[in-house]
Design a protein around this motif. Structure first.
Motif, short mmCIF file in Angstrom:
data_model
loop_
_atom_site.label_atom_id
_atom_site.label_comp_id
_atom_site.label_asym_id
_atom_site.label_seq_id
_atom_site.Cartn_x
_atom_site.Cartn_y
_atom_site.Cartn_z
N THR A 1 4.82 13.16 -4.15
CA THR A 1 6.08 13.13 -3.41
C THR A 1 5.58 14.06 -2.03
O THR A 1 5.80 13.57 -1.00
N GLY B 1 -1.48 0.70 -7.34
CA GLY B 1 -0.24 1.34 -6.35
C GLY B 1 -1.40 1.16 -5.24
O GLY B 1 -1.11 1.24 -3.54
N PHE C 1 4.41 -0.07 -4.20
CA PHE C 1 3.78 1.43 -3.31
C PHE C 1 3.20 0.78 -2.04
O PHE C 1 3.61 1.69 -0.99
N GLY C 2 3.42 -0.37 -1.62
CA GLY C 2 3.21 -1.02 -0.45
C GLY C 2 4.62 -0.98 0.74
O GLY C 2 4.46 -0.27 1.11
N THR C 3 5.06 -1.61 0.05
CA THR C 3 6.63 -0.93 0.39
C THR C 3 6.97 0.65 0.55
O THR C 3 7.90 0.87 1.20
N ILE D 1 5.33 2.67 1.60
CA ILE D 1 4.06 3.15 2.77
C ILE D 1 5.02 2.81 3.80
O ILE D 1 5.31 2.93 5.06
N ASN E 1 3.79 14.43 1.75
CA ASN E 1 3.71 12.99 2.11
C ASN E 1 4.35 13.69 3.67
O ASN E 1 3.63 13.56 4.75
N VAL F 1 -0.78 -2.70 4.29
CA VAL F 1 -1.33 -1.59 5.36
C VAL F 1 -2.55 -2.12 6.24
O VAL F 1 -2.68 -2.44 7.63
N THR G 1 -0.97 -0.70 -1.66
CA THR G 1 -0.94 -0.16 0.00
C THR G 1 -2.03 -0.15 0.18
O THR G 1 -1.42 -0.42 1.65
N SER H 1 -8.18 2.61 -0.85
CA SER H 1 -7.49 3.63 -0.21
C SER H 1 -7.60 4.02 1.54
O SER H 1 -6.74 4.10 1.71
#
Length: 500
Positions: A62, A442, A318-320, A322, A65, A450, A446, A251
């Motif tokens: 990470t 994940g 994972f969504g959170t 991001i 990013n 998103v 995402t 993704s």
């Protein structure tokens, strides 16, 4: 190393007395084997070495990013191109992890560790001196190859060395690596970028990676025994379009306001079709006890429930991960370092609570922990859906800490409950299945959240988009409550399967 494991030639879960899922004899024998055995100093050294190495490689996952904006300027590339530094890393992980079951059975513990950390250190060194984007991307792919092997290696080693009664506590320490490291990544990179160039993200990591490699080379001994198994090249080839196609398609689908593009849909379709062929291939190879990824782990009910619970939790997490930085930067106007600092307490809480939750799991079992954790996840995600442009930062930090606590109550029990009933010859395959599921989940979480954020934001504004995305995450989290209620304490494999 005195610890040896033996395999069941058939590979099938045994009768009730063997699988440890039902029947009194298995429970009685498991209780005896779970008596408070103390880990040898050698075992503690091995697990500690692997934990440090895993922390380093996951921190690196990470750390990039926050740096993407800086890299666009320094390397002269556009946003879609620079994103490949993250996408390429994720794709490599998705393709390599399914092969780790075979790798861990075919090579010694020491050889697998040297391979993983050697790849990671080589990739880190290459990234530090990369003259341009192409070499930096190659370096990230080499790093990802090493990262993909480390977590399944750590989990398989713990299952082999640690007595059943202490697995929860030791697995709790794994959460330090898988929770604190990703949370620290953005903060560490933000601090580095404030004072140094982007190359120092790799310069600072390299000595730690080399030190872990040197310590492992000196102290690490082999755990268990290797098996002579044939590598099925068709299965290896299928992992690329199957898992790579799924992760890439998911993704990319979440990438724009105009909806999913033709390339993303095609990648997803190829991924699903290839995955179906891969599964059929493994089922056929299982008859000859030569699968690349042994799917017989799913014959154990608690393993299946635990994997599904992990998938739902990882989609929400994972969504959170991001969405919250998007909210803090786009809606609240915080910088990258400030954003990292806001998210840091939650990551630290999740990791530092892990060992305590692990010990609690050993005493009370999974049910009270997972039900509490899933309810906390639903409540906090619902509260996140009510954030607006004026929400106090302290409240956001509080919610994130509570969400992290809820996830900690889910992850350690899910890992341990799912892997406990597996016989030793399925340890590496079970670990690989769990790690692969996390990657795909994940990417799916995402992509979904998103996409919803982008579509709603385009028509109704950023706050409305954020609210819609978090409400969707709340609905997904309800599935975790149902799955948590199905969790039951699992006994280990019978002594006939275990160390001797």
């Amino acid at each position: 190393m005195s610890t040896e494991v033996s395999s069941n030639a058939s590979g099938q879960p045994g009768p009730p007395g063997q699988s440890g899922q039902t029947g009194e004899p298995a429970q009685a024998s498991a209780s005896k084997s779970a008596a408070p055995e103390k880990l040898s100093r050698e075992s503690v050294t091995i697990i500690a070495t692997l934990l440090v190495a895993t922390f380093v490689v996951i921190l690196n996952e990470t750390i990039m990013n926050v740096a993407l904006q800086r890299l666009m300027v320094d390397l002269g590339v556009d946003a879609p191109t620079v994103q490949w530094l993250s996408t390429g890393f994720m794709l490599t992980m998705a393709v390599v992890i399914p092969t780790t079951g075979f790798i861990l059975q075919s090579l010694s513990t020491r050889a697998v560790f040297m391979l993983a950390m050697g790849l990671f250190a080589a990739g880190t060194a290459l990234a530090a001196v990369a003259p341009g984007f192409e070499i930096l991307l190659l370096a990230r792919i080499i790093q990802a190859g090493g990262t993909a092997i480390m977590l399944p290696l750590l989990m398989t080693t713990i299952l082999t060395l640690v007595p059943l009664g202490r697995r929860g506590a030791v697995m709790g320490n794994v959460s330090i690596a898988i929770s604190v490291a990703p949370a620290m990544g953005p903060t560490v990179s933000g601090l580095i970028l404030e004072h140094f160039t982007w190359r120092f993200m790799f310069v600072f990591v390299l000595p730690v990676a080399l030190a872990a490699l040197a310590i492992g080379a000196k102290y690490l001994t082999n755990v268990g025994e290797t098996e002579k198994t044939k590598l099925d090249f068709l299965s290896v080839l299928l992992t690329v379009p199957a898992f790579g196609g799924l992760v890439y398609g998911l993704s990319q689908i979440g990438g724009g306001q105009s909806g999913p593009g033709a390339v993303a849909i095609a990648a997803l379709a190829i991924g699903v079709a290839s995955l179906a062929v891969f599964v059929l291939r493994q089922l056929r190879l299982q008859k000859a006890d030569a699968p690349l990824l042994d799917l017989r782990a799913f014959n154990f009910r608690m393993f299946t429930v635990s994997v599904l619970l992990m998938v739902v939790a990882m989609m929400a997490l994972f969504g959170t991960v991001i969405l919250l930085p998007l909210y803090l930067q786009e809606v609240r106007g915080l910088g990258s370092l400030e954003t990292g600092l806001v998210l840091l307490p939650g990551g630290l809480a999740m990791g530092l609570l892990g060992p305590f939750i692990g010990r609690l799991f050993d005493k009370v079992g999974p049910l009270p922990l997972t039900v509490t954790g899933s309810v906390l996840m639903v409540v906090t995600l619902w509260q996140f859906s009510m954030l607006d442009a004026g929400t106090e930062v302290w409240w956001i930090v509080t919610l994130h800490v509570v969400l992290s606590f809820g996830l900690a109550l889910l992850f350690t029990p899910a890992f341990t409950t799912g892997l406990n009933p597996l016989p030793p010859h399925l340890y590496s395959h079970g670990s690989a299945i769990m790690s692969t599921s996390q990657q795909v989940a994940g990417a799916a979480g995402t992509a979904l959240l998103v996409s919803i954020f982008a579509v709603v934001s385009a028509s109704s504004g950023l706050v409305a988009g954020m609210s819609a995305a978090f409400l969707t995450a709340t609905v997904i989290a309800f599935a975790a409550v149902v799955l948590s209620a199905m969790m039951r304490k699992t006994e280990g494999a019978a002594p006939g399967h275990a160390a001797h």
